[in-house]
Design an enzyme around this catalytic site. Sequence first.
Site, PDB file in Angstrom:
ATOM      1  N   LYS A   1       0.817  -1.206   0.000  1.00  0.00           N
ATOM      2  CA  LYS A   1       0.000   0.000   0.000  1.00  0.00           C
ATOM      3  C   LYS A   1       0.858   1.267   0.000  1.00  0.00           C
ATOM      4  O   LYS A   1       0.433   2.302  -0.498  1.00  0.00           O
ATOM      5  CB  LYS A   1      -0.916   0.034   1.214  1.00  0.00           C
ATOM      6  CG  LYS A   1      -1.818  -1.182   1.404  1.00  0.00           C
ATOM      7  CD  LYS A   1      -2.897  -1.276   0.359  1.00  0.00           C
ATOM      8  CE  LYS A   1      -4.050  -2.209   0.715  1.00  0.00           C
ATOM      9  NZ  LYS A   1      -3.712  -3.603   0.897  1.00  0.00           N
TER      10      LYS A   1
HETATM   11  C1  LIG Z   1      -4.386  -4.743   0.576  1.00  0.00           C
HETATM   12  C2  LIG Z   1      -3.637  -6.013   0.556  1.00  0.00           C
HETATM   13  C3  LIG Z   1      -3.923  -7.034  -0.362  1.00  0.00           C
HETATM   14  C4  LIG Z   1      -5.085  -6.956  -1.319  1.00  0.00           C
HETATM   15  O1  LIG Z   1      -4.918  -5.942  -2.284  1.00  0.00           O
HETATM   16  P1  LIG Z   1      -6.185  -5.375  -3.082  1.00  0.00           P
HETATM   17  O2  LIG Z   1      -5.677  -4.252  -3.890  1.00  0.00           O
HETATM   18  O3  LIG Z   1      -7.151  -4.936  -2.028  1.00  0.00           O
HETATM   19  O4  LIG Z   1      -6.725  -6.503  -3.882  1.00  0.00           O
HETATM   20  C5  LIG Z   1      -3.122  -8.146  -0.373  1.00  0.00           C
HETATM   21  N1  LIG Z   1      -2.099  -8.278   0.490  1.00  0.00           N
HETATM   22  C6  LIG Z   1      -1.797  -7.328   1.389  1.00  0.00           C
HETATM   23  C7  LIG Z   1      -0.668  -7.541   2.326  1.00  0.00           C
HETATM   24  C8  LIG Z   1      -2.543  -6.158   1.443  1.00  0.00           C
HETATM   25  O5  LIG Z   1      -2.230  -5.207   2.337  1.00  0.00           O
END
Ligand SMILES: *Cc1c(COP(=O)(O)O)cnc(C)c1O
Length: 467
Positions: free
Chosen positions: A112
């Site tokens: 993120k």
């Molecule tokens: C947010 C997240 C996901 C999923 O990603 P999306 O974009 O919501 O599909 C997978 N793994 C981790 C560690 C995340 O923080």
Amino acid sequence: MKYISTRGAAPALSFEETMLTGLARDGGLYVPESWPRMSRDEIAALAGLEYEEVAHRVMRPFVGDAFAEDELRAIIADAYASFDHPARCPLVQIGANEWIQELHHGPTLAFKDVAMQLIGRLFQASLARRGERVTIIGATSGDTGSAAIEAFRGLDAAEVFILFPKGRVSEVQRRQMTTPADANVHALAVEGDFDDCQALVKAAFNDHAFRDRARLAAVNSINWARVLAQTVYYFTAATALGAPWRAVSFSVPTGNFGDIFAGYVARRMGLPIGRLVIATNRNDILHRTVQSGEHRRQGVAPTISPSMDIQVSSNFERLLFDLLDRDGPAVARLMDELRGQGGFSLPQGALERLRAEFDSARCDEDQTLATIADIHAATGLVIDPHTAVGVHAARAARGDRAAPMVVLGTAHAAKFPDAVERACGVRPALPARMADLFERPERVRDLPNDLDALRRAVLSALEGDGA
Ligand SMILES: *Cc1c(COP(=O)(O)O)cnc(C)c1O
């Protein structure tokens, strides 16, 4: 470049307005009115460039004149200077023609940060120019919240409220959200699951009077700028492994469908992506959708990969818009069915297109643990449970072994130490800069699963009477 709503009933906006707004006023999500293409030569020229330069070339056509050339370059450079690896999103080989792209080198140890570090700075530049202030409200399954807090804390231009499902995030995730001391940051522990948090945020946005009064902005993965920033690493990985001269496949641990949708965007731009594998945990609505054409929510089951414990994948609406030939009213009807009746059936043509673009596989808890153990035994690498779901799915869905397969490594193992230790006997340590996380005081407020309580909490903080 103009952006239009997936439900066809909100005004078209510029990049800057789209970024600052998040959710469209008709309840839809913004998408570019067309997909800009990069030529084969332009893609070939990306190989070997620094991450920041690739980011600039890939994002430029979407950003248009919202930011001057030099300003955008400076913001990108500053955003990724906070990463602790010079390649920013490096590739690590885990098997024959099989790789993990590590996306966890940012400040909060999950992918993120790749988008959030950038958009925090884009917001700041844009709001300072306009002399405006916004209220950011976001729901998090664990990682978005800390990444948003890290990107926006201490900024004059934003007050930040993060809703997380109480008791359903890991302790490291919770502490990353509750320990920043900045006055503009508010962590809210909601009595409910992630879908409840997300529904509350959507309801707040759909209350237009409140939305305007608090000047709400969203930095959840529904924010277009987030998706855009995530397309970049598909380009760096694929060109490092031979694109555009050969196709490269990706397996993506999926929750809200933001990260994998970025891969779809890269493909629309001309990047030759072979397979695009939707990797889900037990919460497998998207896997079931690909297999059966039925998009139907069930209850959310807590797992050891909590950031994917989601049944309503917001960004799937963006794909649906393309699958339905960009027919906004048709998207709106299906989304109404999802809300009212808990699901919908994809029309036949749309299902065929979905299957032409995506593979899918589901990974249960035992398979997740076994995959962490396998990778550790085979390579010495300690991977996190989300990444393990991606590895399992890559192996389940893999066709042509001659095509490179890249698994997106979405988090650092130290965010989920209990599950990782259970799987492979190694307790991953936090990086030194975060070593005192467990000693820092926490600041958090409980919130019932209720829109009125959320509105009150936000307005009282904005108006300065109370926390
Ligand atoms: C947010 C997240 C996901 C999923 O990603 P999306 O974009 O919501 O599909 C997978 N793994 C981790 C560690 C995340 O923080």
